[in-house]
Design a protein around this motif. Structure first.
Motif, PDB file in Angstrom:
ATOM      1  N   ILE A 145     -21.468 -13.877   9.392  1.00 61.82           N
ATOM      2  CA  ILE A 145     -20.879 -12.727  10.083  1.00 61.82           C
ATOM      3  C   ILE A 145     -20.838 -12.942  11.593  1.00 61.82           C
ATOM      4  CG2 ILE A 145     -20.776 -10.270  10.748  1.00 61.82           C
ATOM      5  CD1 ILE A 145     -21.661  -9.712   7.946  1.00 61.82           C
ATOM      6  N   GLU A 146     -19.612 -12.852  12.360  1.00 59.69           N
ATOM      7  CA  GLU A 146     -19.851 -12.743  13.762  1.00 59.69           C
ATOM      8  C   GLU A 146     -18.766 -11.507  14.132  1.00 59.69           C
ATOM      9  OE1 GLU A 146     -18.770 -16.176  16.224  1.00 59.69           O
ATOM     10  OE2 GLU A 146     -19.510 -17.623  14.767  1.00 59.69           O
ATOM     11  N   SER A 147     -19.622 -10.828  15.025  1.00 62.30           N
ATOM     12  CA  SER A 147     -19.026  -9.432  15.349  1.00 62.30           C
ATOM     13  C   SER A 147     -18.977  -9.337  16.917  1.00 62.30           C
ATOM     14  CB  SER A 147     -19.631  -8.383  14.775  1.00 62.30           C
ATOM     15  OG  SER A 147     -19.267  -6.974  15.370  1.00 62.30           O
ATOM     16  N   GLY A 148     -17.878  -9.102  17.428  1.00 62.17           N
ATOM     17  CA  GLY A 148     -17.838  -8.817  18.887  1.00 62.17           C
ATOM     18  C   GLY A 148     -17.860  -7.316  19.401  1.00 62.17           C
ATOM     19  N   GLY A 149     -18.380  -6.570  18.538  1.00 56.00           N
ATOM     20  CA  GLY A 149     -18.420  -5.028  18.745  1.00 56.00           C
ATOM     21  C   GLY A 149     -19.613  -4.519  18.145  1.00 56.00           C
ATOM     22  N   SER A 150     -19.298  -3.300  17.139  1.00 57.38           N
ATOM     23  CA  SER A 150     -20.420  -2.940  16.318  1.00 57.38           C
ATOM     24  C   SER A 150     -20.359  -3.202  15.237  1.00 57.38           C
ATOM     25  CB  SER A 150     -20.496  -1.320  16.802  1.00 57.38           C
ATOM     26  OG  SER A 150     -19.252  -0.630  16.228  1.00 57.38           O
ATOM     27  N   LEU A 151     -21.546  -3.393  14.503  1.00 60.08           N
ATOM     28  CA  LEU A 151     -21.668  -3.901  13.230  1.00 60.08           C
ATOM     29  C   LEU A 151     -22.623  -2.996  12.313  1.00 60.08           C
ATOM     30  CD1 LEU A 151     -20.790  -6.010  10.874  1.00 60.08           C
ATOM     31  CD2 LEU A 151     -22.719  -7.530  11.645  1.00 60.08           C
ATOM     32  N   LYS A 152     -22.507  -2.429  11.181  1.00 57.30           N
ATOM     33  CA  LYS A 152     -23.222  -1.656  10.304  1.00 57.30           C
ATOM     34  C   LYS A 152     -23.247  -2.213   8.958  1.00 57.30           C
ATOM     35  CE  LYS A 152     -24.293   3.205   8.924  1.00 57.30           C
ATOM     36  NZ  LYS A 152     -24.046   4.389   9.106  1.00 57.30           N
ATOM     37  N   LEU A 153     -24.574  -2.564   8.762  1.00 59.30           N
ATOM     38  CA  LEU A 153     -24.726  -3.107   7.071  1.00 59.30           C
ATOM     39  C   LEU A 153     -25.760  -2.131   6.450  1.00 59.30           C
ATOM     40  CD1 LEU A 153     -25.036  -7.011   8.378  1.00 59.30           C
ATOM     41  CD2 LEU A 153     -23.104  -5.918   7.144  1.00 59.30           C
ATOM     42  N   ARG A 154     -25.685  -2.217   5.060  1.00 60.43           N
ATOM     43  CA  ARG A 154     -26.642  -1.689   4.351  1.00 60.43           C
ATOM     44  C   ARG A 154     -27.148  -2.876   3.538  1.00 60.43           C
ATOM     45  NH1 ARG A 154     -25.160   4.594   3.005  1.00 60.43           N
ATOM     46  NH2 ARG A 154     -24.374   4.837   4.952  1.00 60.43           N
ATOM     47  N   GLY A 155     -28.584  -2.705   3.458  1.00 61.50           N
ATOM     48  CA  GLY A 155     -29.296  -3.699   2.736  1.00 61.50           C
ATOM     49  C   GLY A 155     -29.692  -3.162   1.371  1.00 61.50           C
ATOM     50  N   PRO A 156     -30.050  -4.076   0.530  1.00 64.11           N
ATOM     51  CA  PRO A 156     -30.878  -5.211   0.977  1.00 64.11           C
ATOM     52  C   PRO A 156     -29.819  -6.402   0.997  1.00 64.11           C
ATOM     53  CG  PRO A 156     -31.362  -4.781  -1.269  1.00 64.11           C
ATOM     54  CD  PRO A 156     -30.719  -3.755  -0.857  1.00 64.11           C
ATOM     55  N   ILE A 157     -30.073  -7.191   2.140  1.00 65.64           N
ATOM     56  CA  ILE A 157     -29.090  -8.325   2.204  1.00 65.64           C
ATOM     57  C   ILE A 157     -29.783  -9.686   2.242  1.00 65.64           C
ATOM     58  CG2 ILE A 157     -27.008  -6.954   3.250  1.00 65.64           C
ATOM     59  CD1 ILE A 157     -27.766  -8.376   5.864  1.00 65.64           C
ATOM     60  N   LYS A 158     -29.056 -10.904   1.979  1.00 70.23           N
ATOM     61  CA  LYS A 158     -29.636 -12.157   2.279  1.00 70.23           C
ATOM     62  C   LYS A 158     -28.215 -12.766   2.914  1.00 70.23           C
ATOM     63  CE  LYS A 158     -31.613 -16.083  -0.048  1.00 70.23           C
ATOM     64  NZ  LYS A 158     -32.343 -16.540  -1.099  1.00 70.23           N
ATOM     65  N   PHE A 159     -28.793 -13.424   4.093  1.00 70.33           N
ATOM     66  CA  PHE A 159     -27.581 -13.891   5.024  1.00 70.33           C
ATOM     67  C   PHE A 159     -28.122 -15.421   5.526  1.00 70.33           C
ATOM     68  CE2 PHE A 159     -30.613 -11.794   7.623  1.00 70.33           C
ATOM     69  CZ  PHE A 159     -30.825 -12.321   8.876  1.00 70.33           C
ATOM     70  N   GLY A 160     -26.601 -16.163   5.659  1.00 67.32           N
ATOM     71  CA  GLY A 160     -27.044 -17.343   6.364  1.00 67.32           C
ATOM     72  C   GLY A 160     -27.138 -17.286   8.096  1.00 67.32           C
ATOM     73  N   ARG A 161     -25.849 -16.463   8.468  1.00 68.46           N
ATOM     74  CA  ARG A 161     -26.201 -16.394   9.945  1.00 68.46           C
ATOM     75  C   ARG A 161     -25.314 -15.030  10.390  1.00 68.46           C
ATOM     76  NH1 ARG A 161     -22.364 -17.636  13.669  1.00 68.46           N
ATOM     77  NH2 ARG A 161     -23.283 -18.301  16.075  1.00 68.46           N
ATOM     78  N   ILE A 162     -25.832 -14.272  11.038  1.00 67.18           N
ATOM     79  CA  ILE A 162     -25.257 -13.373  11.766  1.00 67.18           C
ATOM     80  C   ILE A 162     -25.401 -13.278  13.106  1.00 67.18           C
ATOM     81  CG2 ILE A 162     -25.451 -10.514  11.846  1.00 67.18           C
ATOM     82  CD1 ILE A 162     -26.577 -10.565   9.017  1.00 67.18           C
ATOM     83  N   SER A 163     -24.211 -12.930  13.937  1.00 65.30           N
ATOM     84  CA  SER A 163     -24.080 -13.146  15.387  1.00 65.30           C
ATOM     85  C   SER A 163     -23.199 -11.964  15.817  1.00 65.30           C
ATOM     86  CB  SER A 163     -23.489 -14.595  15.789  1.00 65.30           C
ATOM     87  OG  SER A 163     -23.385 -14.638  17.222  1.00 65.30           O
TER      88      SER A 163
END
Length: 105
Positions: A7-25
């Motif tokens: 995930i790439e975000s240029g603003g605001s990002l809201k996530l609900r876990g539990p999560i497993k990720f490769g890359r978050i920017s």
């Protein structure tokens, strides 16, 4: 557990876990509710994580408030506030740190 590769975000990002990720920017703000585990987490701005984070590489330029942190390489330029423990193989901080439990680096 939700799985997110990238995930790439240029603003605001809201996530609900539990999560497993490769890359978050994120350039802006990240709010994560729940635990997360992944390879690479980059934040330029602010991060608020209400859960334990286990990550291979983490880089924050700005501020981060995290419940608990475990990582191989953690770089913080700005401020880091941890409610629980910090465990990192490499911990590089330029700025301020507040940990309510112990720092193991």
């Amino acid at each position: 557990m939700k799985e997110i590769e990238e995930i790439e975000s240029g603003g605001s990002l809201k996530l609900r876990g539990p999560i497993k990720f490769g890359r978050i920017s994120v350039s802006g703000s990240l709010k994560l509710e729940g635990p997360a585990e992944g390879r690479e987490l980059n934040v330029s701005g602010s991060a608020s994580i209400d859960g334990a984070v286990k990550v291979k590489e983490m880089s924050v330029s700005g501020s981060a408030k995290i419940k608990e942190l475990e990582g191989e390489e953690v770089k913080i330029s700005g401020s880091l506030s941890i409610d629980g423990n910090v465990k990192a193989d490499v911990l590089n901080i330029s700025g301020s740190v507040k940990a309510n439990e112990k720092i193991d680096a």
